[in-house]
Design a protein around this motif. Structure first.
Motif, PDB file in Angstrom:
ATOM      1  N   ARG A 197       0.838  -1.211   0.000  1.00 11.10           N
ATOM      2  CA  ARG A 197       0.000   0.000   0.000  1.00 11.10           C
ATOM      3  C   ARG A 197       0.865   1.250   0.000  1.00 11.10           C
ATOM      4  NH1 ARG A 197      -4.665  -2.047   4.171  1.00 11.10           N
ATOM      5  NH2 ARG A 197      -5.375  -3.699   2.807  1.00 11.10           N
ATOM      6  N   TRP A 198       0.519   2.170  -0.912  1.00 10.90           N
ATOM      7  CA  TRP A 198       1.285   3.402  -1.079  1.00 10.90           C
ATOM      8  C   TRP A 198       0.338   4.598  -1.135  1.00 10.90           C
ATOM      9  CZ3 TRP A 198       6.642   3.549  -1.474  1.00 10.90           C
ATOM     10  CH2 TRP A 198       7.264   2.313  -1.561  1.00 10.90           C
ATOM     11  N   SER A 199       0.797   5.724  -0.618  1.00  9.26           N
ATOM     12  CA  SER A 199       0.066   6.976  -0.738  1.00  9.26           C
ATOM     13  C   SER A 199       0.500   7.635  -2.040  1.00  9.26           C
ATOM     14  CB  SER A 199       0.380   7.894   0.445  1.00  9.26           C
ATOM     15  OG  SER A 199      -0.188   9.160   0.243  1.00  9.26           O
ATOM     16  N   VAL A 200      -0.444   7.783  -2.970  1.00 15.19           N
ATOM     17  CA  VAL A 200      -0.146   8.338  -4.290  1.00 15.19           C
ATOM     18  C   VAL A 200      -1.153   9.453  -4.578  1.00 15.19           C
ATOM     19  CG1 VAL A 200       0.083   7.839  -6.749  1.00 15.19           C
ATOM     20  CG2 VAL A 200       0.720   6.110  -5.076  1.00 15.19           C
ATOM     21  N   HIS A 201      -0.666  10.587  -5.078  1.00 15.41           N
ATOM     22  CA  HIS A 201      -1.550  11.704  -5.424  1.00 15.41           C
ATOM     23  C   HIS A 201      -2.450  11.279  -6.577  1.00 15.41           C
ATOM     24  CE1 HIS A 201      -2.884  15.693  -6.677  1.00 15.41           C
ATOM     25  NE2 HIS A 201      -2.521  16.103  -5.468  1.00 15.41           N
TER      26      HIS A 201
END
Length: 133
Positions: free
Chosen positions: A54-58
Motif C-alpha cells: 500500500r502506497w500513498s499516491v496523489h
C-alpha cells in the motif's frame, strides 16, 4: 488504476519512482481532503518495492481505467434531529430536506461540516414514535 507519474506524490513515494511507475492496483481509500489516495498494488509482496503493498499516491499521478464497486453501501434513510437540551435531549428521525420529524416535532437535521448524523433507532435517547417501524 495504473501509476503513470509521481510528480505530485509525497517525497517518500517519489523515492521509489523507478519501482512504482507502471504498476497497477486498486484505490482503496481517499486521503488528505481527496488529493491523495491509498493504493493497493497488484502482485506478491516479494515483487513490490520494499515489500510494501500500500502506497500513498496523489490522484493526479494515477490513470484510472474503471471504477469497481465492491459492495453497495446503503445510506441511512433518516438524519438525527434534537429537541430539548442536556439530559432532556431526544433524538428524532428527520428527512434531510424537511424540518419536521417523523413524529411531527418541528426540528431540523443537525448538519456538521456538510453532513448530518444518522438517526439510530436503538439509541437510548431515540424518540419512541420515530423509532417505531
Amino acid at each position: 488504476m495504473t501509476i503513470v507519474d509521481l510528480l505530485h506524490s509525497n517525497g517518500r513515494t517519489r523515492a521509489y519512482r523507478d519501482f512504482l511507475l507502471g504498476r497497477s492496483g486498486v484505490v482503496i481509500d481517499i486521503l488528505t481532503y481527496g488529493a491523495n489516495t491509498l493504493v493497493k498494488l497488484d502482485g506478491s509482496h516479494q515483487d513490490l518495492p520494499a515489500g510494501v503493498r500500500r502506497w500513498s499516491v496523489h490522484r493526479d499521478d494515477l490513470a484510472v481505467e474503471a471504477v469497481a464497486i465492491t459492495e453497495e453501501l446503503s445510506a441511512p434513510s433518516y438524519r438525527a434531529g434534537v429537541t430539548g437540551t442536556g439530559s432532556e435531549a431526544v433524538l428524532h428521525a428527520v428527512v434531510l430536506s424537511e424540518s419536521t420529524s417523523l413524529c411531527t416535532e418541528p426540528i431540523g437535521p443537525l448538519p456538521i461540516s456538510g453532513w448530518s448524523l444518522p438517526f439510530i433507532p436503538a439509541s437510548p435517547r431515540a424518540c419512541t414514535r420515530c423509532a417505531a417501524p
